[in-house]
Write an enzyme that holds these catalytic residues in place. Structure first.
Site, PDB file in Angstrom:
ATOM      1  CG  PHE A 153     124.535  89.168 -42.893  1.00 45.24           C
ATOM      2  CD1 PHE A 153     123.212  89.586 -42.983  1.00 45.24           C
ATOM      3  CD2 PHE A 153     124.970  88.638 -41.688  1.00 45.24           C
ATOM      4  CE1 PHE A 153     122.345  89.465 -41.897  1.00 45.24           C
ATOM      5  CE2 PHE A 153     124.114  88.509 -40.600  1.00 45.24           C
ATOM      6  CZ  PHE A 153     122.797  88.933 -40.708  1.00 45.24           C
ATOM      7  CE  LYS A 177     135.356  88.197 -46.594  1.00 45.42           C
ATOM      8  NZ  LYS A 177     133.973  87.629 -46.556  1.00 45.42           N
ATOM      9  CD  GLU A 180     130.707  84.535 -46.144  1.00 49.16           C
ATOM     10  OE1 GLU A 180     131.067  85.729 -46.037  1.00 49.16           O
ATOM     11  OE2 GLU A 180     130.761  83.716 -45.208  1.00 49.16           O
ATOM     12  CB  SER A 230     130.160  87.857 -34.837  1.00 52.54           C
ATOM     13  OG  SER A 230     131.160  87.105 -35.490  1.00 52.54           O
ATOM     14  CB  CYS A 285     125.648  96.247 -35.127  1.00 50.13           C
ATOM     15  SG  CYS A 285     125.673  97.807 -35.975  1.00 50.13           S
ATOM     16  CD  GLU A 386     125.293  90.181 -31.923  1.00 51.22           C
ATOM     17  OE1 GLU A 386     126.259  89.469 -32.236  1.00 51.22           O
ATOM     18  OE2 GLU A 386     125.147  91.341 -32.354  1.00 51.22           O
TER      19      GLU A 386
HETATM   20  P1  NAD Z   1     130.571  87.521 -39.077  1.00 55.75           P
HETATM   21  O1  NAD Z   1     131.519  87.824 -37.985  1.00 55.75           O
HETATM   22  O2  NAD Z   1     130.100  86.113 -39.244  1.00 55.75           O
HETATM   23  O3  NAD Z   1     131.234  87.898 -40.502  1.00 55.75           O
HETATM   24  C1  NAD Z   1     131.810  89.161 -40.732  1.00 55.75           C
HETATM   25  C2  NAD Z   1     132.879  89.011 -41.813  1.00 55.75           C
HETATM   26  O4  NAD Z   1     133.908  88.146 -41.348  1.00 55.75           O
HETATM   27  C3  NAD Z   1     132.367  88.411 -43.119  1.00 55.75           C
HETATM   28  O5  NAD Z   1     132.994  89.076 -44.190  1.00 55.75           O
HETATM   29  C4  NAD Z   1     132.788  86.958 -43.031  1.00 55.75           C
HETATM   30  O6  NAD Z   1     133.051  86.391 -44.285  1.00 55.75           O
HETATM   31  C5  NAD Z   1     134.055  87.021 -42.203  1.00 55.75           C
HETATM   32  N1  NAD Z   1     134.229  85.842 -41.352  1.00 55.75           N
HETATM   33  C6  NAD Z   1     133.262  85.092 -40.765  1.00 55.75           C
HETATM   34  N2  NAD Z   1     133.806  84.108 -40.023  1.00 55.75           N
HETATM   35  C7  NAD Z   1     135.137  84.235 -40.128  1.00 55.75           C
HETATM   36  C8  NAD Z   1     136.243  83.520 -39.580  1.00 55.75           C
HETATM   37  N3  NAD Z   1     136.067  82.496 -38.786  1.00 55.75           N
HETATM   38  N4  NAD Z   1     137.479  83.926 -39.903  1.00 55.75           N
HETATM   39  C9  NAD Z   1     137.682  84.990 -40.710  1.00 55.75           C
HETATM   40  N5  NAD Z   1     136.668  85.699 -41.263  1.00 55.75           N
HETATM   41  C10 NAD Z   1     135.416  85.348 -40.981  1.00 55.75           C
HETATM   42  O7  NAD Z   1     129.352  88.524 -38.942  1.00 55.75           O
HETATM   43  P2  NAD Z   1     127.996  88.552 -39.768  1.00 55.75           P
HETATM   44  O8  NAD Z   1     127.150  87.387 -39.370  1.00 55.75           O
HETATM   45  O9  NAD Z   1     128.252  88.785 -41.214  1.00 55.75           O
HETATM   46  O10 NAD Z   1     127.351  89.911 -39.204  1.00 55.75           O
HETATM   47  C11 NAD Z   1     126.616  89.962 -38.026  1.00 55.75           C
HETATM   48  C12 NAD Z   1     127.486  90.360 -36.855  1.00 55.75           C
HETATM   49  O11 NAD Z   1     128.107  91.608 -37.111  1.00 55.75           O
HETATM   50  C13 NAD Z   1     126.687  90.566 -35.577  1.00 55.75           C
HETATM   51  O12 NAD Z   1     127.418  90.047 -34.504  1.00 55.75           O
HETATM   52  C14 NAD Z   1     126.593  92.093 -35.470  1.00 55.75           C
HETATM   53  O13 NAD Z   1     126.410  92.590 -34.165  1.00 55.75           O
HETATM   54  C15 NAD Z   1     127.911  92.493 -36.017  1.00 55.75           C
HETATM   55  N6  NAD Z   1     127.901  93.875 -36.475  1.00 55.75           N
HETATM   56  C16 NAD Z   1     128.508  94.801 -35.697  1.00 55.75           C
HETATM   57  C17 NAD Z   1     128.506  96.120 -36.075  1.00 55.75           C
HETATM   58  C18 NAD Z   1     129.164  97.163 -35.232  1.00 55.75           C
HETATM   59  O14 NAD Z   1     129.176  98.292 -35.657  1.00 55.75           O
HETATM   60  N7  NAD Z   1     129.703  96.853 -34.069  1.00 55.75           N
HETATM   61  C19 NAD Z   1     127.878  96.499 -37.268  1.00 55.75           C
HETATM   62  C20 NAD Z   1     127.272  95.528 -38.052  1.00 55.75           C
HETATM   63  C21 NAD Z   1     127.292  94.211 -37.638  1.00 55.75           C
END
Ligand code: NAD
Length: 500
Positions: A153, A177, A180, A230, A285, A386
């Protein structure tokens, strides 16, 4: 308004909006807490449809010349640039970040599009003449087929743009994808790609949750998965998709440290750390979340950070005066509040507390103000986990080596920064620190598009980082051709061919 009466954020499949879905999610305005739209959630059958469209799109797109492909990307670049404010407004409305911050995100995404416009240069193969008698060789880089991206997000435009422009430039079709929580930016970009002349089906968007993601991960027609999110989800994505035979790059979470040496200019360091820790409400991130003050640097730095915290203007992202917006959802706000509670009970010295911040006229927004803990130790959960919110934790280290050991013992390895006036210390840090991106007096060292972005350790599962040269490698596979044009038969040879 009921869910069914709300505007729907649709899928984009085969060049068309697809609104019908069995399930929908809610999209909220984080500054008001109001539900503003509903978003279609894809089932496995929707993913099948997107894949069928993408497979046809791949046929059409990969057959186009490099010149035509880069023309489409140039036109897309122009459309994003012309509509940058519109895109930024949509980001602010669904993510909550300030308009300026959203504009910055669009700009950094555009830089990857610009890089992708020139990808033909990186798709060139190599050629060798006379590798054997009358034998020549050359190499090709070819597209994978249908590539998929699953994005978080926190950068609803930039992170997808880390992926699809290069994937497309390399001749692949793409299925995105997006998160959401803020899905609308992806649809604007899909529309501009179509307007730029991308064939139908070469770019598709399916929205949703785990159901959509699992369908993408297991579908045999999808060649690669790029994921950013994450760490627990990144690990799951990597394990599931590689088991299904796919190429995977899965970027995870982070705990980015800033090491502040006693010789650093305290005001420069405090300004940089405060911007990097509290900008976008800490939901980057590459946000700095742990500050390690070395030797005598600690007390002055803590005072300087406290002064910055007191000056941060928290408010709705659409207001010109706001420097920091709300958290993305009520759940995110509650998670950050619990982290602060845990830090307090574990003995962290809470110097500034963002809980209970309220913004007049926006009482139902998801607010947490900038928060500063001092005297934090490595065992505390506010250091280990985090938090992904506007919380800075300050630790003290006696020496540079102690500070470095602390950074390197952390399971994450995304970014790190050092603040110092001494070149030798900076060089030592740069050489020995175990993170994928390093800043020297630069708090958020996000590489330019022509370098690659990615971390080490639990911040990346896979081998190749995103964009830059590694991005081109990720979205292509190599082939080496060996050719001979003999004038007459030479007789069968049963030893291993040496071409001599
Ligand atoms: P998230 O992991 O909750 O979601 C990321 C994506 O995965 C979304 O599209 C979500 O719908 C999907 N998703 C979530 N849970 C899932 C599951 N159980 N099974 C399958 N798909 C699933 O992350 P977020 O809250 O949207 O974003 C924040 C996180 O992203 C933080 O941990 C941040 O550090 C990380 N991030 C990392 C970078 C990087 O470059 N390393 C960059 C941006 C964000």
């Amino acid at each position: 308004m009921t869910m069914t009466e709300m505007e729907t954020v649709a899928h984009w499949i085969g060049g068309e909006r697809v609104e019908d879905a069995g399930r929908y999610g809610e999209v909220t305005d984080p500054a008001t807490g109001a539900v503003t739209r509903r978003v279609a959630f894809a089932s496995a059958a929707d993913v099948d449809r997107a894949l069928a469209a993408a497979t046809a799109g791949f046929e059409a797109w990969s057959a186009q010349s490099l010149a035509r492909r880069s023309n489409v990307l140039f036109r897309f670049r122009e459309l994003v640039a012309v509509h940058a404010d519109e895109l930024a407004r949509v980001i602010t409305a669904e993510h909550g970040k300030t308009f300026d911050d959203a504009r910055g995100e669009v700009q950094r995404g555009l830089e990857v599009v610009e890089f992708a416009c020139g990808a033909a240069h990186l798709l060139k193969g190599e050629a060798s003449e006379a590798v054997g008698t009358g034998v020549d060789s050359h190499s090709l880089r070819q597209p994978l087929g249908v590539a998929a991206g699953i994005t978080p997000f926190n950068f609803p435009a930039m992170v997808p743009m880390w992926m699809f422009p290069l994937a497309l430039a390399c001749g692949n079709a793409f299925i995105l994808k997006p998160s959401e929580k803020d899905p609308s930016a992806s649809l604007l970009m899909a529309g501009w790609l179509a307007e730029a002349g991308l064939p139908e089906g070469a770019f598709n968007v399916v929205h949703g949750d785990r159901e959509a993601v699992e369908a993408l991960l297991r579908h045999p027609g999808i060649a690669s998965i790029s994921f950013v999110g994450s760490t627990p989800v990144a690990r799951f994505i990597y394990e599931t998709a590689t088991a299904a035979g796919k190429r995977v790059q899965a970027l995870g979470g982070a705990k980015n440290h800033a090491v502040v040496m006693p010789d650093a200019d305290v005001d420069i360091a405090a300004d940089a750390i405060s911007s990097a820790g509290y900008g976008s409400a800490g939901q980057r991130c590459m946000a700095i979340s742990a500050v390690v003050a070395v030797g005598s640097a600690g007390d002055a730095l803590a005072d300087a950070l406290e002064a910055r915290v007191d000056a941060v203007r928290v408010g709705p992202g659409v207001d010109d005066g706001s420097q920091m917006g709300p958290l993305v959802t009520g759940a995110a706000r509650d998670r950050v509040v619990s982290a602060i509670e845990a830090g307090e009970s574990e003995g962290g010295q809470l110097r500034r507390d963002g809980r209970g911040v309220s913004v007049p006229g926006h009482e139902d927004g998801f607010w947490v103000g900038p928060t500063l803990f001092d005297r934090v130790t490595p065992e505390m959960s506010i250091y280990r986990d985090e938090i992904f919110g506007p919380v800075l934790v300050l630790l003290r280290a006696e020496t540079f080596d102690d500070a470095l050991e602390l950074v390197n013992s952390n399971p994450y390895g995304n970014g790190s920064a050092i603040f110092t006036a001494d070149g030798r210390t900076a060089r030592e840090f740069e050489q020995r620190v175990q993170t994928g991106m390093v800043g020297v007096n630069v708090p958020i060292p996000v590489p330019m598009a022509y370098y690659s972005f990615g971390g080490w350790k639990q911040s990346l599962f896979g081998d190749l980082h995103v964009h830059g040269r590694e991005g081109v490698q990720f979205y292509t596979r190599g082939k080496v051709v060996t050719e001979r044009w003999p004038e007459q038969a030479r007789g069968a040879e049963y030893g291993f061919p040496t071409h001599r």
